[in-house]
Design an enzyme around this catalytic site. Structure first.
Site: not given
Length: 206
Positions: A57, A83-85, A96
């Site tokens: 990540n 993927i952190d959204v 993020f």
């Protein structure tokens, strides 16, 4: 089975190899790990313990050469791009990092395509705003990503029922649905009771 050490990067520490070794000795299924991974030496050690996939990540946003190095050595199937959204104050969605603490200027769709070009074999797509709510995945976000990449997308964040799994797999293009709280807690905001949806119901939607 996916293990994410969400505090490792924030605390700038290595993965807990002792715990990972104990997990690998007990779990007879494909294992993936993410958290605090920032160099090839760590990846080699984790794979050496018996894990089959590494989840990257934050490190991918800092070192664009890391994923190609791993792919070159182990193959695309061994790397999951995470993927952190999260929605910003103005309503737009941004990537993020550092366990959802640091906002980047990265657009989720553009970053997903970028990760695919780097060589990742899968994308773990997490909607931070939906996590823990048990109200369903971010279906619009998932559709946007799955419509524009050619690799499997794992939907994560917000699952609270079999119907949510059905919708994300059959209507949104996701190839897999990640479950967290749903298989741990009795109900939202209630105590721990290891639980798992009925296998017959799962077979019906898959």
């Amino acid at each position: 089975l996916c293990f994410l050490d969400i505090s490792a990067t924030l605390q700038n520490r290595n993965p807990n190899y002792k715990v990972l070794s104990e997990i690998a000795d007990e779990c007879f299924m494909p294992l993936s790990y993410g958290g605090g991974v920032k160099n090839l030496e760590q990846v080699k050690k984790i794979f050496g313990l018996g894990f089959e996939k590494i989840i990257i990540n934050t490190a991918a946003t800092i070192n664009s050469k890391l994923i190609p190095k791993i792919v070159n050595l182990y193959g695309s199937q061994s790397v999951v791009g995470s993927i952190d959204v999260k929605k910003t104050l103005f309503g737009s969605k941004r990537v993020f990092t550092h366990s959802g603490i640091n906002k980047t200027n990265l657009n989720p769709l553009e970053w997903a395509v970028n990760l695919e070009n780097m060589g990742v074999g899968e994308i773990l797509l997490t909607s931070i705003n939906h996590e823990g709510r048990w109200a369903g995945y971010d279906y619009d976000l998932i559709k946007m990503i799955t419509n524009n990449v050619n690799i499997p997308v794992i939907a994560n964040g917000g699952c609270g029922s079999i119907e949510h799994i059905d919708k994300v797999l059959n209507n949104c293009g996701a190839q897999a649905a990640a479950l967290g709280s749903l298989v741990v807690y009795q109900k939202q905001n209630m105590g721990v009771l290891i639980n798992f949806p009925d296998k017959l119901l799962l077979k019906q939607i898959i």
